[in-house]
Design a protein around this motif. Structure first.
Motif, PDB file in Angstrom:
ATOM      1  N   ARG A   8      52.222  36.120  46.418  1.00  0.00           N
ATOM      2  CA  ARG A   8      52.457  37.091  47.476  1.00  0.00           C
ATOM      3  C   ARG A   8      52.260  38.506  46.948  1.00  0.00           C
ATOM      4  O   ARG A   8      52.674  38.826  45.848  1.00  0.00           O
ATOM      5  N   LEU A   9      51.613  39.340  47.730  1.00  0.00           N
ATOM      6  CA  LEU A   9      51.431  40.740  47.361  1.00  0.00           C
ATOM      7  C   LEU A   9      52.716  41.497  47.655  1.00  0.00           C
ATOM      8  O   LEU A   9      53.285  41.369  48.737  1.00  0.00           O
ATOM      9  N   HIS A  10      53.197  42.248  46.691  1.00  0.00           N
ATOM     10  CA  HIS A  10      54.422  43.022  46.850  1.00  0.00           C
ATOM     11  C   HIS A  10      54.084  44.502  46.976  1.00  0.00           C
ATOM     12  O   HIS A  10      53.062  44.965  46.449  1.00  0.00           O
ATOM     13  N   PRO A  11      54.932  45.260  47.678  1.00  0.00           N
ATOM     14  CA  PRO A  11      54.661  46.679  47.905  1.00  0.00           C
ATOM     15  C   PRO A  11      54.428  47.472  46.620  1.00  0.00           C
ATOM     16  O   PRO A  11      53.532  48.309  46.566  1.00  0.00           O
ATOM     17  N   HIS A  12      55.200  47.186  45.574  1.00  0.00           N
ATOM     18  CA  HIS A  12      55.024  47.965  44.343  1.00  0.00           C
ATOM     19  C   HIS A  12      53.645  47.743  43.718  1.00  0.00           C
ATOM     20  O   HIS A  12      53.116  48.623  43.053  1.00  0.00           O
ATOM     21  N   GLN A  13      53.043  46.563  43.972  1.00  0.00           N
ATOM     22  CA  GLN A  13      51.702  46.307  43.444  1.00  0.00           C
ATOM     23  C   GLN A  13      50.671  47.213  44.111  1.00  0.00           C
ATOM     24  O   GLN A  13      49.732  47.677  43.458  1.00  0.00           O
ATOM     25  N   ALA A  14      50.843  47.473  45.400  1.00  0.00           N
ATOM     26  CA  ALA A  14      49.918  48.367  46.103  1.00  0.00           C
ATOM     27  C   ALA A  14      50.121  49.806  45.643  1.00  0.00           C
ATOM     28  O   ALA A  14      49.159  50.567  45.512  1.00  0.00           O
ATOM     29  N   ALA A  18      45.359  50.358  40.386  1.00  0.00           N
ATOM     30  CA  ALA A  18      44.394  51.240  39.714  1.00  0.00           C
ATOM     31  C   ALA A  18      42.981  50.700  39.965  1.00  0.00           C
ATOM     32  O   ALA A  18      42.780  49.493  40.064  1.00  0.00           O
ATOM     33  N   PHE A  19      42.033  51.600  40.075  1.00  0.00           N
ATOM     34  CA  PHE A  19      40.656  51.225  40.365  1.00  0.00           C
ATOM     35  C   PHE A  19      39.738  51.834  39.313  1.00  0.00           C
ATOM     36  O   PHE A  19      40.042  52.871  38.725  1.00  0.00           O
ATOM     37  N   ALA A  29      42.704  60.453  46.616  1.00  0.00           N
ATOM     38  CA  ALA A  29      43.869  60.800  47.435  1.00  0.00           C
ATOM     39  C   ALA A  29      43.911  59.934  48.699  1.00  0.00           C
ATOM     40  O   ALA A  29      44.975  59.456  49.097  1.00  0.00           O
ATOM     41  N   GLN A  30      42.755  59.723  49.325  1.00  0.00           N
ATOM     42  CA  GLN A  30      42.703  58.883  50.511  1.00  0.00           C
ATOM     43  C   GLN A  30      43.052  57.430  50.178  1.00  0.00           C
ATOM     44  O   GLN A  30      43.762  56.762  50.931  1.00  0.00           O
ATOM     45  N   VAL A  31      42.541  56.957  49.056  1.00  0.00           N
ATOM     46  CA  VAL A  31      42.825  55.579  48.636  1.00  0.00           C
ATOM     47  C   VAL A  31      44.322  55.411  48.416  1.00  0.00           C
ATOM     48  O   VAL A  31      44.940  54.456  48.901  1.00  0.00           O
ATOM     49  N   HIS A  32      44.942  56.341  47.706  1.00  0.00           N
ATOM     50  CA  HIS A  32      46.375  56.232  47.424  1.00  0.00           C
ATOM     51  C   HIS A  32      47.213  56.395  48.685  1.00  0.00           C
ATOM     52  O   HIS A  32      48.234  55.705  48.850  1.00  0.00           O
TER      53      HIS A  32
END
Length: 87
Positions: A8-14, A18-19, A29-32
């Protein structure tokens, strides 16, 4: 780099994603900002899921209690004249 797993994806992972940097990449800035919005939505959904699971368990327990209290009310003889519902 983000690697998808079956977990499961968790909020802290989002929030900490890093890309790789490319010459003509996206605006960081838009990505974050988008990732933060996605993380907020994930938090909301996790809370809603937890609430729904808690409520479902409460209902299951209430149903079990009701069923156990009323086991003597069940009629096994279908032709019983005292039967409330005819089958």
């Amino acid at each position: 780099m983000i690697y998808l797993t079956e977990e499961r994806l968790h909020p802290h992972q989002a929030r900490v994603a890093a890309f790789d940097i490319r010459w003509r990449g996206l605006d960081p800035a838009q990505v974050h900002d988008y990732l933060n919005q996605m993380a907020d939505e994930l938090e909301r959904l996790h809370r809603a899921l937890t609430t729904a699971n808690t409520e479902a368990e409460r209902i299951r327990q209430a149903l079990r209690q009701c069923q156990s209290r009323h086991t003597s009310c069940r009629h096994t003889d279908q032709g019983s004249p005292n039967s409330r519902w005819q089958r």
